[in-house]
Design a protein around this motif. Structure first.
Motif, PDB file in Angstrom:
ATOM      1  N   ASP A  67      49.603  53.992  44.092  1.00  0.00           N
ATOM      2  CA  ASP A  67      48.180  54.201  44.407  1.00  0.00           C
ATOM      3  C   ASP A  67      47.287  54.301  43.172  1.00  0.00           C
ATOM      4  OD1 ASP A  67      48.823  56.714  43.502  1.00  0.00           O
ATOM      5  OD2 ASP A  67      47.895  57.779  45.180  1.00  0.00           O
ATOM      6  N   ARG A  68      47.891  54.202  41.981  1.00  0.00           N
ATOM      7  CA  ARG A  68      47.107  54.156  40.740  1.00  0.00           C
ATOM      8  C   ARG A  68      47.803  53.205  39.757  1.00  0.00           C
ATOM      9  NH1 ARG A  68      47.966  60.227  40.209  1.00  0.00           N
ATOM     10  NH2 ARG A  68      49.424  59.602  41.828  1.00  0.00           N
ATOM     11  N   VAL A  69      46.986  52.551  38.920  1.00  0.00           N
ATOM     12  CA  VAL A  69      47.550  51.530  38.025  1.00  0.00           C
ATOM     13  C   VAL A  69      46.980  51.673  36.613  1.00  0.00           C
ATOM     14  CG1 VAL A  69      47.687  49.031  37.561  1.00  0.00           C
ATOM     15  CG2 VAL A  69      47.820  49.857  39.929  1.00  0.00           C
ATOM     16  N   PHE A  70      47.878  51.590  35.619  1.00  0.00           N
ATOM     17  CA  PHE A  70      47.449  51.409  34.229  1.00  0.00           C
ATOM     18  C   PHE A  70      47.607  49.935  33.896  1.00  0.00           C
ATOM     19  CE2 PHE A  70      48.992  50.904  29.759  1.00  0.00           C
ATOM     20  CZ  PHE A  70      47.746  51.001  29.172  1.00  0.00           C
ATOM     21  N   LEU A  71      46.505  49.319  33.478  1.00  0.00           N
ATOM     22  CA  LEU A  71      46.507  47.893  33.172  1.00  0.00           C
ATOM     23  C   LEU A  71      46.249  47.678  31.679  1.00  0.00           C
ATOM     24  CD1 LEU A  71      46.310  44.845  34.036  1.00  0.00           C
ATOM     25  CD2 LEU A  71      43.871  45.250  34.379  1.00  0.00           C
ATOM     26  N   MET A  72      47.131  46.921  31.043  1.00  0.00           N
ATOM     27  CA  MET A  72      46.873  46.513  29.661  1.00  0.00           C
ATOM     28  C   MET A  72      47.011  44.995  29.567  1.00  0.00           C
ATOM     29  SD  MET A  72      49.990  45.479  28.335  1.00  0.00           S
ATOM     30  CE  MET A  72      49.679  45.670  26.610  1.00  0.00           C
ATOM     31  N   ARG A  73      46.344  44.413  28.554  1.00  0.00           N
ATOM     32  CA  ARG A  73      46.431  42.966  28.340  1.00  0.00           C
ATOM     33  C   ARG A  73      47.418  42.712  27.214  1.00  0.00           C
ATOM     34  NH1 ARG A  73      44.584  39.404  24.433  1.00  0.00           N
ATOM     35  NH2 ARG A  73      44.026  41.271  23.256  1.00  0.00           N
ATOM     36  N   PRO A  74      48.558  42.062  27.510  1.00  0.00           N
ATOM     37  CA  PRO A  74      49.473  41.739  26.406  1.00  0.00           C
ATOM     38  C   PRO A  74      48.731  40.891  25.366  1.00  0.00           C
ATOM     39  CG  PRO A  74      50.532  41.334  28.522  1.00  0.00           C
ATOM     40  CD  PRO A  74      49.079  41.595  28.813  1.00  0.00           C
ATOM     41  N   PRO A  75      48.895  41.224  24.093  1.00  0.00           N
ATOM     42  CA  PRO A  75      48.093  40.579  23.041  1.00  0.00           C
ATOM     43  C   PRO A  75      48.147  39.048  23.027  1.00  0.00           C
ATOM     44  CG  PRO A  75      49.224  42.480  22.154  1.00  0.00           C
ATOM     45  CD  PRO A  75      49.742  42.303  23.545  1.00  0.00           C
ATOM     46  N   HIS A  76      49.268  38.456  23.480  1.00  0.00           N
ATOM     47  CA  HIS A  76      49.331  36.993  23.414  1.00  0.00           C
ATOM     48  C   HIS A  76      48.624  36.319  24.592  1.00  0.00           C
ATOM     49  CE1 HIS A  76      52.634  37.874  26.125  1.00  0.00           C
ATOM     50  NE2 HIS A  76      52.572  36.631  26.521  1.00  0.00           N
ATOM     51  N   LEU A  77      48.196  37.101  25.599  1.00  0.00           N
ATOM     52  CA  LEU A  77      47.419  36.509  26.690  1.00  0.00           C
ATOM     53  C   LEU A  77      45.947  36.556  26.273  1.00  0.00           C
ATOM     54  CD1 LEU A  77      49.232  37.874  29.887  1.00  0.00           C
ATOM     55  CD2 LEU A  77      49.613  35.743  28.649  1.00  0.00           C
ATOM     56  N   GLY A  78      45.510  35.499  25.596  1.00  0.00           N
ATOM     57  CA  GLY A  78      44.193  35.490  24.945  1.00  0.00           C
ATOM     58  C   GLY A  78      43.032  35.249  25.891  1.00  0.00           C
ATOM     59  N   LYS A  79      43.300  34.667  27.068  1.00  0.00           N
ATOM     60  CA  LYS A  79      42.212  34.335  27.986  1.00  0.00           C
ATOM     61  C   LYS A  79      42.058  35.434  29.041  1.00  0.00           C
ATOM     62  CE  LYS A  79      43.592  30.222  29.493  1.00  0.00           C
ATOM     63  NZ  LYS A  79      44.858  29.825  28.907  1.00  0.00           N
ATOM     64  N   PRO A  80      40.836  35.898  29.299  1.00  0.00           N
ATOM     65  CA  PRO A  80      40.644  36.939  30.322  1.00  0.00           C
ATOM     66  C   PRO A  80      41.218  36.514  31.673  1.00  0.00           C
ATOM     67  CG  PRO A  80      38.521  36.195  29.429  1.00  0.00           C
ATOM     68  CD  PRO A  80      39.582  35.506  28.655  1.00  0.00           C
ATOM     69  N   GLU A  81      41.085  35.212  31.969  1.00  0.00           N
ATOM     70  CA  GLU A  81      41.533  34.690  33.276  1.00  0.00           C
ATOM     71  C   GLU A  81      43.022  34.939  33.508  1.00  0.00           C
ATOM     72  OE1 GLU A  81      39.853  32.852  31.006  1.00  0.00           O
ATOM     73  OE2 GLU A  81      37.888  32.927  31.974  1.00  0.00           O
ATOM     74  N   ASP A  82      43.793  35.111  32.438  1.00  0.00           N
ATOM     75  CA  ASP A  82      45.227  35.364  32.591  1.00  0.00           C
ATOM     76  C   ASP A  82      45.495  36.624  33.412  1.00  0.00           C
ATOM     77  OD1 ASP A  82      45.891  33.151  31.039  1.00  0.00           O
ATOM     78  OD2 ASP A  82      45.882  34.294  29.172  1.00  0.00           O
ATOM     79  N   LEU A  83      44.536  37.569  33.383  1.00  0.00           N
ATOM     80  CA  LEU A  83      44.749  38.831  34.093  1.00  0.00           C
ATOM     81  C   LEU A  83      44.151  38.843  35.508  1.00  0.00           C
ATOM     82  CD1 LEU A  83      45.710  39.788  31.312  1.00  0.00           C
ATOM     83  CD2 LEU A  83      44.640  41.979  31.784  1.00  0.00           C
TER      84      LEU A  83
END
Ligand SMILES: NC(=O)c1ccc[n+]([C@@H]2O[C@H](COP(=O)([O-])OP(=O)(O)OC[C@H]3O[C@@H](n4cnc5c(N)ncnc54)[C@H](OP(=O)(O)O)[C@@H]3O)[C@@H](O)[C@H]2O)c1
Length: 287
Positions: A67-83
């Motif tokens: 019911d809760r999420v911590f979201l991080m962007r892995p550094p090699h996923l450079g495009k916002p759309e990846d998430l």
């Protein structure tokens, strides 16, 4: 009891998020592409799950009972759309809070991917808590420790700019704090920094004092840094390009603000770089 999904659980920040949540007696699902790494790191204190931002078929299993999420962007996923596919899945799943690891100053700067990711989360209507930290002290003990140990140099194209470095351990505490009390922190943003802004010359002075060995700041140009990191260090091109943009921003003064939001959120004072360097001294010593 519902669970909290931690993405990037093996990473700099995610690993502290996991440990702080465990200390708060939360049930943690630790996600990543390497499940055995998660088992080795956390043992049976967590539930590991195979999860890949680029594989939507892994999302449902990861979000089960969460019911809760911590979201991080892995550094090699450079495009916002990846998430975006994962954020869409979180939206469908309905959670009480999504805490995103963002970056200081992105509300005024559309260049880093975090700007669009924040906007996408907000538009989706998911209850959010964006954590916007300054640069991590772990950059120095992590990626930049190679030149510190081998060449007695800090190799970063930051000119004479100042940075309010924060310990990833403090970031993990801040994120666990908002996730633990999701209701109180719904639709909030926190810009968290270390207690002081330092130039890289000052960082070199601290490392010299702590290690007893002369360490200097090399101050390379963007081009020299980029070539070195691509050709000598063989690091991912997307990652290197994002960091060049970040050092460009840093030179414009975007990394130097010092805030009291970490203290207001957690009731604790953020760690100084000197205390951090002493705690992790062995990393900077030549073997
Ligand atoms: N460094 C800084 O100064 C700074 C400052 C502010 C914001 N940030 C932001 O912080 C974020 C990085 O956080 P961090 O340093 O904690 O990360 P990190 O230590 O580089 O860890 C990356 C994590 O991502 C996971 N991962 C890699 N590929 C994946 C995939 N395809 N699907 C799912 N998970 C994947 C990895 O786990 P597995 O290997 O198990 O998959 C790992 O746990 C970036 O967005 C960066 O822009 C950094």
């Amino acid at each position: 009891m519902m669970k909290i999904l931690v993405t990037g659980a093996s990473g700099n920040v995610g690993s502290y998020v996991v440990n702080e949540l465990i200390a708060l007696n939360e049930n943690v699902v630790a996600a990543g592409t390497n499940v055995s790494k998660l088992k080795d790191k956390f043992g049976d204190k967590i539930e590991p799950v195979y999860f890949d931002f680029t594989k939507p078929e892994t999302f449902d299993e990861a979000l089960k009972g969460v019911d809760r999420v911590f979201l991080m962007r892995p550094p090699h996923l450079g495009k916002p759309e990846d998430l975006y596919p994962f954020i869409d899945a979180v939206k469908k799943h309905e959670v009480k809070l999504l805490s995103f690891l963002s970056l200081m100053g992105v509300e005024n700067n559309p260049i880093p991917p975090h700007h669009k990711i924040e906007n996408y989360i907000e538009k989706s209507g998911i209850p959010f808590a964006h954590i916007r930290p300054g640069f991590f002290m772990q950059n120095i003990s992590g990626v930049h420790s190679v030149e510190i140990v081998k060449l007695d140099q800090i190799f970063v194209p930051a000119g004479k700019s100042k940075t309010s470095f924060i310990d990833a351990a403090d970031i993990g505490l801040a994120i666990a704090t908002v996730l633990h009390d999701a209701k109180a922190h719904k639709n909030s943003t926190f810009t968290i920094t270390g207690p002081e802004a330092l130039t890289y010359d000052q960082v070199a002075e601290v490392l010299t004092k702590v290690t007893g060995r002369k360490i200097t700041y090399a101050r390379p140009s963007y081009l020299k840094y980029r070539n070195y990191y691509l050709k000598n260090r063989k690091l991912d091109k997307n990652y290197v390009n994002v960091t060049v943009a970040l050092y460009f921003m840093t030179r414009m003064g975007t990394a130097k603000a010092v805030t009291d939001e970490f203290y207001l959120l957690t009731g604790k004072r953020p760690r100084t770089f000197e205390a951090f360097a002493r705690e992790h001294k062995e990393i900077f010593i030549k073997n």
